[in-house]
Design a protein around this motif. Structure first.
Motif, PDB file in Angstrom:
ATOM      1  N   ASP A 144       0.672   3.240  -3.215  1.00 59.03           N
ATOM      2  CA  ASP A 144      -0.626   3.719  -3.696  1.00 59.03           C
ATOM      3  C   ASP A 144      -0.652   5.250  -3.683  1.00 59.03           C
ATOM      4  O   ASP A 144      -0.488   5.876  -2.629  1.00 59.03           O
ATOM      5  CB  ASP A 144      -1.738   3.158  -2.805  1.00 59.03           C
ATOM      6  CG  ASP A 144      -3.127   3.527  -3.303  1.00 59.03           C
ATOM      7  OD1 ASP A 144      -3.239   4.138  -4.385  1.00 59.03           O
ATOM      8  OD2 ASP A 144      -4.107   3.219  -2.588  1.00 59.03           O
TER       9      ASP A 144
ATOM     10  N   THR B 200      -3.280   7.040  -4.987  1.00 63.04           N
ATOM     11  CA  THR B 200      -4.655   7.451  -5.247  1.00 63.04           C
ATOM     12  C   THR B 200      -4.968   8.764  -4.540  1.00 63.04           C
ATOM     13  O   THR B 200      -4.658   8.943  -3.357  1.00 63.04           O
ATOM     14  CB  THR B 200      -5.636   6.370  -4.778  1.00 63.04           C
ATOM     15  OG1 THR B 200      -5.353   5.142  -5.463  1.00 63.04           O
ATOM     16  CG2 THR B 200      -7.079   6.782  -5.039  1.00 63.04           C
TER      17      THR B 200
ATOM     18  N   GLY C 255      -2.120   5.305  -9.397  1.00 65.33           N
ATOM     19  CA  GLY C 255      -3.363   5.962  -9.005  1.00 65.33           C
ATOM     20  C   GLY C 255      -3.347   7.473  -8.988  1.00 65.33           C
ATOM     21  O   GLY C 255      -4.373   8.093  -8.689  1.00 65.33           O
TER      22      GLY C 255
ATOM     23  N   ARG D 143       0.810  -1.220   0.000  1.00 66.65           N
ATOM     24  CA  ARG D 143       0.000   0.000   0.000  1.00 66.65           C
ATOM     25  C   ARG D 143       0.838   1.263   0.000  1.00 66.65           C
ATOM     26  O   ARG D 143       0.328   2.340  -0.320  1.00 66.65           O
ATOM     27  CB  ARG D 143      -0.940  -0.004   1.211  1.00 66.65           C
ATOM     28  CG  ARG D 143      -2.067  -1.040   1.119  1.00 66.65           C
ATOM     29  CD  ARG D 143      -3.127  -0.796   2.178  1.00 66.65           C
ATOM     30  NE  ARG D 143      -2.606  -0.918   3.531  1.00 66.65           N
ATOM     31  CZ  ARG D 143      -2.565  -2.048   4.217  1.00 66.65           C
ATOM     32  NH1 ARG D 143      -2.994  -3.179   3.655  1.00 66.65           N
ATOM     33  NH2 ARG D 143      -2.107  -2.085   5.460  1.00 66.65           N
TER      34      ARG D 143
END
Length: 273
Positions: free
Chosen positions: A23, A25, A50, A20
């Motif tokens: 990530d 995002t 992301g 993670r």
């Protein structure tokens, strides 16, 4: 995912923590010169993780649009923003647009730059010297300053400057003192900004690539030049744009949360010898 990447963990991470960390995002990433080669590889890497990607390019070129179209073909959306990194007013205006449309930059990749010629120092004109420094060093500073303000306001952000092995060594057999000095400046600027902004949540690192295989690579078709480069490289090969994009993704993500002021050599071992 840890809520604040600047706070050290006081416990063992739960399962899935490390994956993670990459990530992105919800983050906005600005990639200067992101329409081709290293810049496009960086844009793709960040989009795959992301991030909302903004590819920049000059107003007199369609390279940024072509890069956006390549990403769209792969299934990733990107925006295009046109400005010239050698013009301070255009950089400041671009930063305002990013603030208005995206809430400011969370990631900045300063990739715009080029070697504008190869001349012995005694033949290097003032104009050529200044043009090289303005594009490769001053442009990086202008972008870091403008988009860095947004990150300082947010108290978080990651800047990745694209330096070069030329900032650490003197290339051979070509003569390019202007480019070498500019990239050395990028490396030291990276350290200066990292020191100034570390306690305000903004990390600043750089990647120093070796010779990268790309269309029109100067020297590749001249064996007297290319063989010298390869004989100086323990891996005996050029780099690929995606290999730089991967390093940029790492430095942009929380996986590198303890790193600032680093110059990451992605050089096939070139600077080892």
């Amino acid at each position: 995912m840890i809520s604040n990447p600047n706070e050290p963990l006081t416990h063992r991470p739960l399962a899935g923590f490390y994956g993670r960390q990459f990530d992105l995002t919800g983050r906005t990433a600005v990639v200067t010169g992101g329409g081709r080669n290293i810049g496009l590889a960086c844009a793709q890497a960040l989009a795959e993780a992301g991030a909302k990607v903004v590819i920049t390019g000059r107003s007199d070129s369609d390279t940024a649009e072509r890069g956006r179209d390549e990403l769209a073909h792969l299934g990733y959306d990107a925006s295009v923003l046109k400005f010239d990194v050698t013009k301070a007013d255009e950089v400041e205006k671009a930063a305002e647009i990013v603030a208005d449309q995206f809430g400011g930059a969370d990631i900045l990749v300063c990739n715009s730059g080029a070697g504008l010629g190869r001349f012995p120092a005694e033949d290097l004109a003032d104009e050529a010297w200044m043009q090289t420094l303005d594009l490769n060093l001053n442009g990086v500073f202008r972008c870091c300053r403008a988009f860095g303000r947004q990150m300082l306001t947010k108290k978080k952000g990651a800047i990745i400057n694209i330096g070069s092995i030329s900032g650490e060594i003197v290339n051979r057999p070509q003569f390019q003192s202007d480019y070498n000095v500019a990239k050395a400046g990028v490396h030291h600027l990276t350290k200066c900004l990292a020191a100034e902004w570390a306690d305000r949540g903004v990390r600043v690192n750089a990647v120093a690539p070796t010779y990268i295989d790309k269309p029109g690579r100067w020297g590749k078709d001249d064996d007297s030049i290319f063989s010298t480069w390869m004989s100086s490289t323990p891996m005996n090969r050029q780099g690929e744009p995606h290999e730089i994009g991967s390093v940029v993704l790492f430095l942009a993500s929380d996986a590198s949360s303890l790193m600032t002021g680093a110059i990451v050599m992605a050089d096939g071992g070139y600077t080892v010898w």
